[in-house]
Design a protein around this motif. Structure first.
Motif, mmCIF file in Angstrom:
data_model
loop_
_atom_site.group_PDB
_atom_site.id
_atom_site.type_symbol
_atom_site.label_atom_id
_atom_site.label_comp_id
_atom_site.label_asym_id
_atom_site.label_seq_id
_atom_site.Cartn_x
_atom_site.Cartn_y
_atom_site.Cartn_z
ATOM 1 N N LEU A 126 20.298 -34.039 -5.108
ATOM 2 C CA LEU A 126 19.983 -32.996 -4.130
ATOM 3 C C LEU A 126 20.848 -31.762 -4.352
ATOM 4 C CD1 LEU A 126 19.637 -35.110 -0.848
ATOM 5 C CD2 LEU A 126 17.807 -33.918 -2.076
ATOM 6 N N GLN A 127 22.102 -31.978 -4.707
ATOM 7 C CA GLN A 127 22.994 -30.852 -4.976
ATOM 8 C C GLN A 127 22.537 -30.074 -6.206
ATOM 9 O OE1 GLN A 127 26.653 -33.040 -5.269
ATOM 10 N NE2 GLN A 127 27.153 -32.798 -3.099
ATOM 11 N N GLU A 128 22.078 -30.790 -7.214
ATOM 12 C CA GLU A 128 21.589 -30.128 -8.425
ATOM 13 C C GLU A 128 20.314 -29.339 -8.148
ATOM 14 O OE1 GLU A 128 22.667 -29.911 -11.636
ATOM 15 O OE2 GLU A 128 24.565 -30.741 -10.931
ATOM 16 N N LEU A 129 19.413 -29.890 -7.342
ATOM 17 C CA LEU A 129 18.146 -29.220 -7.049
ATOM 18 C C LEU A 129 18.328 -27.992 -6.180
ATOM 19 C CD1 LEU A 129 15.879 -32.342 -6.349
ATOM 20 C CD2 LEU A 129 15.896 -30.892 -8.398
ATOM 21 N N ASP A 130 19.395 -27.988 -5.368
ATOM 22 C CA ASP A 130 19.626 -26.863 -4.452
ATOM 23 C C ASP A 130 20.979 -26.234 -4.750
ATOM 24 O OD1 ASP A 130 18.915 -25.149 -2.466
ATOM 25 O OD2 ASP A 130 19.566 -26.438 -0.823
ATOM 26 N N ARG A 131 21.205 -25.971 -6.022
ATOM 27 C CA ARG A 131 22.509 -25.510 -6.475
ATOM 28 C C ARG A 131 22.904 -24.167 -5.868
ATOM 29 N NH1 ARG A 131 23.471 -25.745 -12.874
ATOM 30 N NH2 ARG A 131 23.378 -28.001 -12.544
ATOM 31 N N GLY A 132 21.930 -23.325 -5.582
ATOM 32 C CA GLY A 132 22.251 -21.996 -5.074
ATOM 33 C C GLY A 132 22.538 -21.952 -3.588
ATOM 34 N N ALA A 133 22.162 -22.998 -2.870
ATOM 35 C CA ALA A 133 22.344 -22.988 -1.433
ATOM 36 C C ALA A 133 23.729 -23.524 -1.050
ATOM 37 C CB ALA A 133 21.271 -23.844 -0.765
ATOM 38 N N THR A 134 24.170 -23.149 0.140
ATOM 39 C CA THR A 134 25.436 -23.654 0.638
ATOM 40 C C THR A 134 25.269 -25.111 1.049
ATOM 41 O OG1 THR A 134 26.020 -21.469 1.472
ATOM 42 C CG2 THR A 134 27.241 -23.341 2.371
ATOM 43 N N GLU A 135 26.143 -25.962 0.553
ATOM 44 C CA GLU A 135 26.029 -27.383 0.860
ATOM 45 C C GLU A 135 26.352 -27.626 2.327
ATOM 46 O OE1 GLU A 135 28.280 -31.487 -0.450
ATOM 47 O OE2 GLU A 135 27.930 -29.952 -1.962
ATOM 48 N N GLY A 136 25.470 -28.300 3.029
ATOM 49 C CA GLY A 136 25.661 -28.554 4.442
ATOM 50 C C GLY A 136 26.684 -29.636 4.707
ATOM 51 N N ALA A 137 27.194 -29.651 5.942
ATOM 52 C CA ALA A 137 28.196 -30.644 6.331
ATOM 53 C C ALA A 137 27.616 -32.049 6.264
ATOM 54 C CB ALA A 137 28.693 -30.338 7.737
ATOM 55 N N GLU A 138 26.311 -32.167 6.567
ATOM 56 C CA GLU A 138 25.685 -33.485 6.547
ATOM 57 C C GLU A 138 25.696 -34.084 5.157
ATOM 58 O OE1 GLU A 138 24.275 -30.733 7.518
ATOM 59 O OE2 GLU A 138 23.755 -30.894 9.654
ATOM 60 N N LEU A 139 25.347 -33.246 4.143
ATOM 61 C CA LEU A 139 25.313 -33.734 2.765
ATOM 62 C C LEU A 139 26.722 -34.061 2.273
ATOM 63 C CD1 LEU A 139 23.046 -34.261 0.757
ATOM 64 C CD2 LEU A 139 23.487 -32.018 -0.250
ATOM 65 N N GLN A 140 27.687 -33.275 2.670
ATOM 66 C CA GLN A 140 29.077 -33.547 2.299
ATOM 67 C C GLN A 140 29.529 -34.890 2.865
ATOM 68 O OE1 GLN A 140 31.556 -30.306 3.547
ATOM 69 N NE2 GLN A 140 30.697 -28.857 2.088
ATOM 70 N N LEU A 141 29.165 -35.144 4.115
ATOM 71 C CA LEU A 141 29.571 -36.390 4.758
ATOM 72 C C LEU A 141 28.929 -37.589 4.073
ATOM 73 C CD1 LEU A 141 30.979 -37.929 7.025
ATOM 74 C CD2 LEU A 141 28.983 -37.492 8.473
ATOM 75 N N ILE A 142 27.642 -37.478 3.751
ATOM 76 C CA ILE A 142 26.950 -38.580 3.079
ATOM 77 C C ILE A 142 27.571 -38.842 1.708
ATOM 78 C CG2 ILE A 142 24.755 -39.339 2.082
ATOM 79 C CD1 ILE A 142 23.360 -37.712 4.279
ATOM 80 N N GLY A 143 27.796 -37.751 0.957
ATOM 81 C CA GLY A 143 28.369 -37.904 -0.377
ATOM 82 C C GLY A 143 29.758 -38.509 -0.338
ATOM 83 N N HIS A 144 30.603 -38.040 0.569
ATOM 84 C CA HIS A 144 31.965 -38.557 0.683
ATOM 85 C C HIS A 144 31.951 -40.026 1.095
ATOM 86 C CE1 HIS A 144 35.856 -39.310 2.729
ATOM 87 N NE2 HIS A 144 36.349 -38.526 1.779
ATOM 88 N N SER A 145 31.099 -40.371 2.051
ATOM 89 C CA SER A 145 31.024 -41.754 2.529
ATOM 90 C C SER A 145 30.531 -42.689 1.434
ATOM 91 C CB SER A 145 30.101 -41.839 3.745
ATOM 92 O OG SER A 145 30.607 -41.063 4.817
ATOM 93 N N ALA A 146 29.548 -42.245 0.649
ATOM 94 C CA ALA A 146 29.039 -43.068 -0.445
ATOM 95 C C ALA A 146 30.110 -43.299 -1.507
ATOM 96 C CB ALA A 146 27.812 -42.407 -1.065
ATOM 97 N N GLN A 147 30.872 -42.258 -1.825
ATOM 98 C CA GLN A 147 31.950 -42.406 -2.809
ATOM 99 C C GLN A 147 33.018 -43.370 -2.306
ATOM 100 O OE1 GLN A 147 33.353 -38.426 -3.459
ATOM 101 N NE2 GLN A 147 31.490 -37.764 -4.520
ATOM 102 N N MET A 148 33.373 -43.238 -1.025
ATOM 103 C CA MET A 148 34.399 -44.112 -0.456
ATOM 104 C C MET A 148 33.921 -45.564 -0.430
ATOM 105 S SD MET A 148 36.541 -43.675 3.101
ATOM 106 C CE MET A 148 35.075 -43.515 4.109
ATOM 107 N N ALA A 149 32.654 -45.781 -0.050
ATOM 108 C CA ALA A 149 32.111 -47.139 -0.018
ATOM 109 C C ALA A 149 32.067 -47.744 -1.414
ATOM 110 C CB ALA A 149 30.718 -47.127 0.597
ATOM 111 N N SER A 150 31.657 -46.966 -2.395
ATOM 112 C CA SER A 150 31.604 -47.459 -3.769
ATOM 113 C C SER A 150 32.995 -47.812 -4.280
ATOM 114 C CB SER A 150 30.959 -46.409 -4.676
ATOM 115 O OG SER A 150 30.910 -46.854 -6.019
ATOM 116 N N ALA A 151 33.981 -46.955 -3.988
ATOM 117 C CA ALA A 151 35.359 -47.216 -4.413
ATOM 118 C C ALA A 151 35.888 -48.503 -3.787
ATOM 119 C CB ALA A 151 36.251 -46.038 -4.047
ATOM 120 N N SER A 152 35.590 -48.705 -2.499
ATOM 121 C CA SER A 152 36.060 -49.900 -1.800
ATOM 122 C C SER A 152 35.404 -51.159 -2.358
ATOM 123 C CB SER A 152 35.773 -49.784 -0.309
ATOM 124 O OG SER A 152 36.526 -48.745 0.273
ATOM 125 N N LEU A 153 34.110 -51.101 -2.612
ATOM 126 C CA LEU A 153 33.408 -52.275 -3.129
ATOM 127 C C LEU A 153 33.926 -52.661 -4.511
ATOM 128 C CD1 LEU A 153 29.760 -51.444 -2.007
ATOM 129 C CD2 LEU A 153 31.137 -53.386 -1.236
#
Length: 227
Positions: free
Chosen positions: A48-75
């Motif tokens: 999604l970030q690649e497809l909308d590279r020119g737009a400002t990344e929303g807080a929702e997408l940042q939260l999802i991305g950060h949470s997914a990275q944290m969950a993957s690291a923990s697993l």
């Protein structure tokens, strides 16, 4: 068709491994099954970030991305810390360090671990990762966790993890739990890494040494060859 014989309790229990190892097998299976979908969520966010590279990344997408990275690291981390480890099964030290660094990127303390090549056994990595959990949880205000993990030509490994910071506060029952002794205060889910470390050390035929003062906690273990 002949009816199948009923599975009686004694038939099932006879096929089960040691309870501690069975728990490790369950952890391996759960982490294995969850890593792929969690990774897919992270990949979807990147797309999604690649497809909308020119737009400002929303807080929702940042939260999802950060949470997914944290969950993957923990697993990935918990799969090694609590998962099954066959005797003599080896893993590259670079992979062990990479997994530890990824997990620590979401923790308060900083990880200090000089890069080292070669291999270690999964049993050593498993005990080491439980040491890392104990060290990180003992530094509520942050600090530094340093690692020494060496393996000599005979296959014997030295594990040493030191936690240093303004406040060092492991569980009051840490010494007893790591020695495998029962305590008046029962361990809870947040204390699982103490019990796991003791069980892994016992299975490997070694003991854990614990040193603590007001600003430092040190855990050490000598792992014999072949584990």
């Amino acid at each position: 068709m002949t009816d199948a014989a009923p599975l009686r309790p004694q038939n099932v229990s006879a096929a089960l491994p040691d309870p501690a190892e069975f728990g490790a097998m369950l952890c391996s299976r759960i982490c294995h099954d969850l890593i792929s979908p969690v990774g897919a969520i992270g990949n979807g966010v990147e797309l999604l970030q690649e497809l909308d590279r020119g737009a400002t990344e929303g807080a929702e997408l940042q939260l999802i991305g950060h949470s997914a990275q944290m969950a993957s690291a923990s697993l990935q981390f918990l799969r090694i810390a609590f998962g099954a480890a066959s005797p003599g099964d080896v893993i590259g030290m670079s992979a062990v360090q990479r997994t530890a660094r990824l997990w620590f990127s979401f923790q308060r303390p900083e990880l200090l671990w000089v890069d080292a090549g070669g291999e270690t056994t999964r049993s050593c990595a498993r005990l080491l990762f439980n040491f890392l959990q104990i060290a990180a949880s003992s530094l509520p205000r942050g600090g530094e966790v340093s690692v020494v993990a060496t393996r000599d030509s005979a296959g014997e490994s030295l594990l040493e993890v030191t936690a240093a910071g303004p406040v060092v506060s492991p569980s009051p029952e840490a010494g007893a739990w790591l020695a495998g002794r029962a305590t008046e205060t029962p361990a809870g889910p947040r204390d699982a890494h103490y019990l796991a470390a003791a069980a892994h050390a016992r299975a490997a035929g070694t003991v854990i040494s614990l040193h603590k003062d007001e600003t430092c906690l040190r855990l050490t273990a000598d792992m014999p060859p072949g584990v």
